[in-house]
Design a protein around this motif. Structure first.
Motif, mmCIF file in Angstrom:
data_model
loop_
_atom_site.group_PDB
_atom_site.id
_atom_site.type_symbol
_atom_site.label_atom_id
_atom_site.label_comp_id
_atom_site.label_asym_id
_atom_site.label_seq_id
_atom_site.Cartn_x
_atom_site.Cartn_y
_atom_site.Cartn_z
ATOM 1 N N GLN A 21 -4.725 17.593 8.811
ATOM 2 C CA GLN A 21 -2.958 16.583 7.866
ATOM 3 C C GLN A 21 -4.748 15.244 8.318
ATOM 4 O O GLN A 21 -5.264 14.856 9.065
ATOM 5 N N ASP A 22 -4.427 14.797 6.581
ATOM 6 C CA ASP A 22 -5.514 13.331 6.378
ATOM 7 C C ASP A 22 -4.603 12.884 5.701
ATOM 8 O O ASP A 22 -4.004 13.009 4.938
ATOM 9 N N LEU A 23 -4.343 11.684 6.804
ATOM 10 C CA LEU A 23 -3.979 10.469 5.911
ATOM 11 C C LEU A 23 -4.566 8.987 5.712
ATOM 12 O O LEU A 23 -5.379 8.681 6.285
ATOM 13 N N PHE A 24 -4.299 8.577 4.457
ATOM 14 C CA PHE A 24 -4.949 7.784 3.754
ATOM 15 C C PHE A 24 -3.911 6.618 3.525
ATOM 16 O O PHE A 24 -2.933 6.825 2.863
ATOM 17 N N VAL A 25 -4.261 5.302 4.097
ATOM 18 C CA VAL A 25 -3.954 4.282 3.427
ATOM 19 C C VAL A 25 -4.272 4.090 2.165
ATOM 20 O O VAL A 25 -6.125 3.479 2.227
ATOM 21 N N ILE A 26 -4.218 3.552 0.994
ATOM 22 C CA ILE A 26 -4.398 3.919 -0.103
ATOM 23 C C ILE A 26 -3.716 2.112 -0.816
ATOM 24 O O ILE A 26 -2.199 2.311 -1.035
ATOM 25 N N ARG A 27 -4.328 1.763 -2.137
ATOM 26 C CA ARG A 27 -3.810 0.776 -3.565
ATOM 27 C C ARG A 27 -4.571 1.223 -4.195
ATOM 28 O O ARG A 27 -5.540 1.127 -4.481
ATOM 29 N N SER A 28 -3.602 0.451 -5.426
ATOM 30 C CA SER A 28 -4.021 0.669 -6.620
ATOM 31 C C SER A 28 -4.877 -0.072 -6.707
ATOM 32 O O SER A 28 -4.817 -1.614 -6.687
ATOM 33 N N TRP A 29 -5.853 -0.516 -8.393
ATOM 34 C CA TRP A 29 -6.579 -1.451 -8.167
ATOM 35 C C TRP A 29 -5.956 -1.913 -9.373
ATOM 36 O O TRP A 29 -6.099 -3.548 -9.684
ATOM 37 N N THR A 30 -4.962 -1.555 -10.101
ATOM 38 C CA THR A 30 -3.972 -2.660 -10.823
ATOM 39 C C THR A 30 -2.515 -3.636 -9.919
ATOM 40 O O THR A 30 -2.399 -3.889 -11.190
ATOM 41 N N GLY A 31 -2.493 -3.312 -9.132
ATOM 42 C CA GLY A 31 -1.259 -3.153 -8.006
ATOM 43 C C GLY A 31 -0.112 -2.568 -8.693
ATOM 44 O O GLY A 31 0.364 -2.686 -8.314
ATOM 45 N N GLY A 32 -0.800 -1.476 -9.375
ATOM 46 C CA GLY A 32 0.015 -0.173 -9.796
ATOM 47 C C GLY A 32 1.433 0.634 -8.746
ATOM 48 O O GLY A 32 0.176 0.827 -7.204
ATOM 49 N N GLU A 33 1.943 1.059 -8.749
ATOM 50 C CA GLU A 33 3.302 1.854 -7.949
ATOM 51 C C GLU A 33 2.317 2.895 -7.953
ATOM 52 O O GLU A 33 2.513 3.823 -8.685
ATOM 53 N N MET A 34 2.993 4.410 -7.133
ATOM 54 C CA MET A 34 2.546 5.424 -6.977
ATOM 55 C C MET A 34 3.758 6.143 -7.215
ATOM 56 O O MET A 34 5.080 6.645 -6.039
ATOM 57 N N THR A 35 3.915 7.037 -8.495
ATOM 58 C CA THR A 35 4.910 7.209 -9.352
ATOM 59 C C THR A 35 4.780 9.077 -8.583
ATOM 60 O O THR A 35 3.955 9.167 -8.057
ATOM 61 N N GLU A 36 6.132 9.157 -8.823
ATOM 62 C CA GLU A 36 6.721 10.832 -8.584
ATOM 63 C C GLU A 36 5.761 11.604 -9.456
ATOM 64 O O GLU A 36 4.864 12.544 -9.478
ATOM 65 N N THR A 68 0.528 -1.096 0.480
ATOM 66 C CA THR A 68 0.070 0.318 0.264
ATOM 67 C C THR A 68 1.111 0.987 0.011
ATOM 68 O O THR A 68 2.159 0.895 0.135
ATOM 69 N N THR A 69 0.347 2.361 -0.223
ATOM 70 C CA THR A 69 1.186 3.769 -0.359
ATOM 71 C C THR A 69 0.327 4.750 1.426
ATOM 72 O O THR A 69 -1.026 4.246 1.293
ATOM 73 N N LEU A 70 1.113 5.119 2.030
ATOM 74 C CA LEU A 70 0.573 5.989 2.825
ATOM 75 C C LEU A 70 -0.028 7.607 2.094
ATOM 76 O O LEU A 70 1.299 8.073 1.972
ATOM 77 N N LEU A 71 -0.750 8.009 2.226
ATOM 78 C CA LEU A 71 -1.245 10.095 1.006
ATOM 79 C C LEU A 71 -1.043 10.464 2.759
ATOM 80 O O LEU A 71 -2.169 10.093 3.047
#
Length: 208
Positions: free
Chosen positions: A67-82, A24-27
């Motif tokens: 400050q809002d913290l979100f644990v997110i995940r791509s539907w396709t398993g992709g990565e959070m790129t810059e 996952t990614t922490l946004l």
């Protein structure tokens, strides 16, 4: 260059960053002052870019900084790129500072159909209650896991003037259990069981 007058209004500062995790990614999204409909706009952007929100927590300091913290995940398993993070930042800026409505934003990507989409889950279960020991209303929703459902929920809450203080999602065998802590955006109180409970239930049942 003239000095800024006391009547000029400063735009709240928006800061967006992320921390990659294993699956996952922490946004992190920070505002210099509280803003109505933060989660509503954020969910529209993440839905548009194909990301699920698994968990969300809003933290507000005494001086109004949010400050809002979100644990997110791509539907396709992709990565959070810059590059993607930069686009998300740009989209949020347009929604918060350039008077772009969520409806117009989704329409520009041909995804405004979700505004009137009906999921149609006959097994969906919705529970609302006011715990005695808490200052918030609890909403539990169980239904089939559907991309974009959180956006539809946040839209309904936004339209009724309801704030989401925290949100968690648990998924198992294609089903999700979403739990929310809610309060009214005007007074900060629990939802009234005789007025807001029926309105919220009716609103959600139009698309569940």
């Amino acid at each position: 260059m003239t000095a800024q007058t006391s009547t000029e209004i400063k735009k709240p500062i928006l800061h967006v960053s992320c921390v990659p995790r294993k699956d996952t990614t922490l946004l992190k999204i920070s505002f210099s002052q509280d803003e109505v409909g933060i989660l509503y706009r954020v969910t529209s952007v993440l839905y548009n870019h194909g990301w699920d929100i698994l968990e969300a927590v809003a933290e507000t300091s005494n001086d109004g900084h949010v400050q809002d913290l979100f644990v997110i995940r791509s539907w396709t398993g992709g990565e959070m790129t810059e590059s993607l993070l930069s686009q998300i930042r740009k989209d949020l800026y347009s929604l918060f500072y350039e008077s772009l409505s969520v409806e117009a934003y989704l329409h520009s990507y041909s995804k405004d159909f979700i505004l009137s989409r009906k999921v149609g889950d006959p097994e969906a279960s919705l529970k609302l209650y006011n715990p005695i020991s808490s200052d918030f209303t609890v909403m539990d929703l169980r239904m089939k896991d559907t991309p974009g459902i959180l956006f539809q929920i946040t839209e309904a809450l936004y339209q009724l003037g309801i704030d989401i203080i925290s949100f968690t999602a648990n998924s198992h065998d294609g089903k999700i259990r979403d739990s929310f802590l809610l309060r009214t955006s005007v007074s900060g109180d629990k939802l009234d069981e005789k007025t807001l409970f029926p309105l919220l239930r009716s609103k959600l049942e139009t698309f569940l």
